[in-house]
Scaffold this motif. Structure first.
Motif, PDB file in Angstrom:
ATOM      1  N   GLU A  17     -17.071  11.344   1.706  1.00 38.74           N
ATOM      2  CA  GLU A  17     -17.602   9.981   1.806  1.00 38.74           C
ATOM      3  C   GLU A  17     -16.502   8.916   1.773  1.00 38.74           C
ATOM      4  N   GLU A  18     -15.241   9.373   1.774  1.00 39.23           N
ATOM      5  CA  GLU A  18     -14.073   8.468   1.796  1.00 39.23           C
ATOM      6  C   GLU A  18     -14.090   7.474   0.639  1.00 39.23           C
ATOM      7  N   LYS A  19     -14.388   7.995  -0.563  1.00 41.56           N
ATOM      8  CA  LYS A  19     -14.462   7.156  -1.754  1.00 41.56           C
ATOM      9  C   LYS A  19     -13.155   7.113  -2.536  1.00 41.56           C
ATOM     10  N   LEU A  20     -12.148   7.866  -2.104  1.00 38.25           N
ATOM     11  CA  LEU A  20     -10.927   7.970  -2.888  1.00 38.25           C
ATOM     12  C   LEU A  20      -9.798   7.061  -2.400  1.00 38.25           C
ATOM     13  N   THR A  21     -10.028   6.352  -1.296  1.00 37.95           N
ATOM     14  CA  THR A  21      -9.078   5.333  -0.845  1.00 37.95           C
ATOM     15  C   THR A  21      -9.865   4.113  -0.365  1.00 37.95           C
ATOM     16  N   GLU A  22      -9.391   2.939  -0.762  1.00 39.78           N
ATOM     17  CA  GLU A  22     -10.024   1.691  -0.317  1.00 39.78           C
ATOM     18  C   GLU A  22      -8.924   0.736   0.133  1.00 39.78           C
ATOM     19  N   TYR A  23      -9.075   0.234   1.340  1.00 43.79           N
ATOM     20  CA  TYR A  23      -8.058  -0.678   1.891  1.00 43.79           C
ATOM     21  C   TYR A  23      -8.645  -2.082   2.040  1.00 43.79           C
ATOM     22  N   SER A  66     -19.952   6.106  -5.875  1.00 42.01           N
ATOM     23  CA  SER A  66     -18.622   5.517  -5.765  1.00 42.01           C
ATOM     24  C   SER A  66     -17.831   5.882  -7.015  1.00 42.01           C
ATOM     25  N   THR A  67     -16.544   5.575  -6.995  1.00 41.76           N
ATOM     26  CA  THR A  67     -15.727   5.902  -8.160  1.00 41.76           C
ATOM     27  C   THR A  67     -14.463   5.061  -8.156  1.00 41.76           C
ATOM     28  N   MET A  68     -13.558   5.342  -9.093  1.00 43.39           N
ATOM     29  CA  MET A  68     -12.241   4.715  -9.100  1.00 43.39           C
ATOM     30  C   MET A  68     -11.396   5.432  -8.047  1.00 43.39           C
ATOM     31  N   PRO A  69     -10.969   4.754  -7.000  1.00 43.89           N
ATOM     32  CA  PRO A  69     -10.209   5.450  -5.948  1.00 43.89           C
ATOM     33  C   PRO A  69      -8.772   5.739  -6.367  1.00 43.89           C
ATOM     34  N   ALA A  70      -8.181   6.710  -5.701  1.00 43.61           N
ATOM     35  CA  ALA A  70      -6.767   7.021  -5.943  1.00 43.61           C
ATOM     36  C   ALA A  70      -5.889   5.865  -5.488  1.00 43.61           C
ATOM     37  N   LEU A  71      -6.320   5.173  -4.451  1.00 40.80           N
ATOM     38  CA  LEU A  71      -5.603   4.009  -3.929  1.00 40.80           C
ATOM     39  C   LEU A  71      -6.592   2.892  -3.660  1.00 40.80           C
ATOM     40  N   LEU A  72      -6.339   1.723  -4.244  1.00 38.60           N
ATOM     41  CA  LEU A  72      -7.186   0.555  -4.028  1.00 38.60           C
ATOM     42  C   LEU A  72      -6.306  -0.652  -3.768  1.00 38.60           C
ATOM     43  N   ARG A  73      -6.410  -1.205  -2.576  1.00 45.09           N
ATOM     44  CA  ARG A  73      -5.664  -2.422  -2.259  1.00 45.09           C
ATOM     45  C   ARG A  73      -6.527  -3.630  -2.613  1.00 45.09           C
ATOM     46  N   MET A  74      -5.997  -4.488  -3.497  1.00 44.80           N
ATOM     47  CA  MET A  74      -6.749  -5.649  -3.947  1.00 44.80           C
ATOM     48  C   MET A  74      -6.895  -6.657  -2.806  1.00 44.80           C
ATOM     49  N   LYS A  75      -8.060  -7.275  -2.721  1.00 50.44           N
ATOM     50  CA  LYS A  75      -8.318  -8.227  -1.637  1.00 50.44           C
ATOM     51  C   LYS A  75      -7.851  -9.643  -1.975  1.00 50.44           C
ATOM     52  N   LYS A  76      -7.838  -9.987  -3.274  1.00 51.01           N
ATOM     53  CA  LYS A  76      -7.543 -11.365  -3.663  1.00 51.01           C
ATOM     54  C   LYS A  76      -6.124 -11.575  -4.173  1.00 51.01           C
ATOM     55  N   MET A  77      -5.340 -10.521  -4.216  1.00 57.39           N
ATOM     56  CA  MET A  77      -3.948 -10.640  -4.647  1.00 57.39           C
ATOM     57  C   MET A  77      -3.114  -9.542  -3.990  1.00 57.39           C
ATOM     58  N   PRO A  78      -1.813  -9.780  -3.841  1.00 55.30           N
ATOM     59  CA  PRO A  78      -0.961  -8.814  -3.127  1.00 55.30           C
ATOM     60  C   PRO A  78      -0.576  -7.625  -3.998  1.00 55.30           C
ATOM     61  N   LEU A  79      -1.570  -6.890  -4.448  1.00 60.43           N
ATOM     62  CA  LEU A  79      -1.359  -5.762  -5.338  1.00 60.43           C
ATOM     63  C   LEU A  79      -2.223  -4.584  -4.898  1.00 60.43           C
ATOM     64  N   ALA A  80      -1.763  -3.388  -5.246  1.00 61.56           N
ATOM     65  CA  ALA A  80      -2.564  -2.179  -5.039  1.00 61.56           C
ATOM     66  C   ALA A  80      -2.599  -1.412  -6.352  1.00 61.56           C
ATOM     67  N   LEU A  81      -3.740  -0.811  -6.642  1.00 63.04           N
ATOM     68  CA  LEU A  81      -3.868   0.061  -7.802  1.00 63.04           C
ATOM     69  C   LEU A  81      -3.713   1.501  -7.335  1.00 63.04           C
ATOM     70  N   ILE A  82      -2.895   2.274  -8.037  1.00 67.75           N
ATOM     71  CA  ILE A  82      -2.729   3.678  -7.690  1.00 67.75           C
ATOM     72  C   ILE A  82      -2.994   4.547  -8.913  1.00 67.75           C
ATOM     73  N   ARG A  83      -3.506   5.743  -8.668  1.00 72.72           N
ATOM     74  CA  ARG A  83      -3.803   6.701  -9.734  1.00 72.72           C
ATOM     75  C   ARG A  83      -3.151   8.044  -9.383  1.00 72.72           C
ATOM     76  N   PRO A  84      -1.847   8.172  -9.668  1.00 73.82           N
ATOM     77  CA  PRO A  84      -1.114   9.384  -9.281  1.00 73.82           C
ATOM     78  C   PRO A  84      -1.557  10.661  -9.987  1.00 73.82           C
ATOM     79  N   LEU A  85      -2.349  10.556 -11.058  1.00 71.47           N
ATOM     80  CA  LEU A  85      -2.815  11.750 -11.767  1.00 71.47           C
ATOM     81  C   LEU A  85      -4.201  12.183 -11.287  1.00 71.47           C
ATOM     82  N   CYS A  86      -4.635  11.680 -10.148  1.00 71.40           N
ATOM     83  CA  CYS A  86      -6.009  11.901  -9.692  1.00 71.40           C
ATOM     84  C   CYS A  86      -6.339  13.367  -9.432  1.00 71.40           C
ATOM     85  N   LEU A  87      -5.343  14.218  -9.238  1.00 74.59           N
ATOM     86  CA  LEU A  87      -5.607  15.642  -9.003  1.00 74.59           C
ATOM     87  C   LEU A  87      -5.359  16.496 -10.245  1.00 74.59           C
ATOM     88  N   CYS A  88      -4.963  15.860 -11.340  1.00 75.75           N
ATOM     89  CA  CYS A  88      -4.649  16.583 -12.575  1.00 75.75           C
ATOM     90  C   CYS A  88      -5.854  16.642 -13.498  1.00 75.75           C
TER      91      CYS A  88
END
Length: 244
Positions: free
Chosen positions: A238-244, A159-181
């Motif tokens: 393995e679909e590790k780069l996005t988590e909803y 597993s890893t830090m995904p490019a997109l992670l939607r938080m389950k306990k709060m109305p927030l998402a984490l994004i990593r726009p430099l994931c391809l750099c």
């Protein structure tokens, strides 16, 4: 037509990778309010510059704000005035928050973990206070690959830090726009554009296993220059780069 310089080619490549990440991983949508975690290092400065400039384009329409967290009891400094001027130059308002943590409360946890946890807490709190629905972090492709290797080596799972992670306990998402750099490209860009370095680096940055994993990854690339793409393709499969 003039031949582009190495500096121009690098800038075009980074912008292309930034744009591709936004599209491929659906990182930004119309109406988003994004809070950038600005540490003061090259990666977060570059992220702020890219998002600040991109926000001036009509579609998608989104807002960008930034936060810099100062930790009173850690000798880790950035020039706040420089960060304020940098944010202003790309049209982004900057919030500076000062906090601290008590390492005796949970002595079994390393200082690096406690510091990071408290910084994240301040970032999450401010994001919700000012109505942001996404938090942008400056992790690049090397960071994401290193995390995958750490989890595989020490946690026993892929597993890893995904490019997109939607938080389950709060109305927030984490994004990593430099994931391809690549980190090396960002470092070169920062040098070419005279990014100011932090006054003091974190005293614990070499204490974690992450530095050792980074060295291991360099050895892997010396054995197989395509290792980067192999690991990234595996994370994709393995679909590790996005988590909803």
């Amino acid at each position: 037509m003039p031949i582009p310089t190495d500096e121009q080619r690098l800038e075009r490549r980074l912008k292309s990778q930034f744009q591709k990440a936004m599209t491929q991983y659906h990182l930004i949508e119309d109406g988003d309010k994004i809070l950038v975690a600005l540490s003061g290092g090259k990666d977060s400065l570059f992220l702020l510059e890219m998002l600040g400039k991109r926000a001036k384009i009509q579609r998608p329409h989104f807002e960008v704000k930034a936060i810099h967290v100062r930790m009173e009891n850690i000798a880790y400094e950035s020039d706040t005035k420089y960060l304020e001027d940098f944010a202003q130059s790309v049209g982004v308002p900057l919030h500076v928050v000062t906090t601290a943590f008590d390492p005796t409360v949970n002595p079994r946890k390393p200082a690096c973990f406690l510091c990071s946890w408290n910084r994240r807490k301040q970032i999450f709190n401010l994001a919700q206070q000012i109505g942001c629905n996404k938090i942008a972090l400056g992790h690049h492709q090397d960071d994401i690959i290193h995390t995958a290797l750490m989890n595989l080596s020490f946690q026993g799972h892929f597993s890893t830090m995904p490019a997109l992670l939607r938080m389950k306990k709060m109305p927030l998402a984490l994004i990593r726009p430099l994931c391809l750099c690549r980190e090396a490209d960002i470092k070169t860009y920062a040098e070419q554009h005279n990014y100011q370095k932090q006054r003091k680096l974190c005293p614990y940055e070499k204490d974690s296993k992450r530095a050792e994993i980074a060295d291991l990854y360099k050895q892997m690339e010396s054995i197989n220059p395509e290792a980067r793409y192999s690991i990234w393709n595996a994370l994709e499969a393995e679909e590790k780069l996005t988590e909803y």
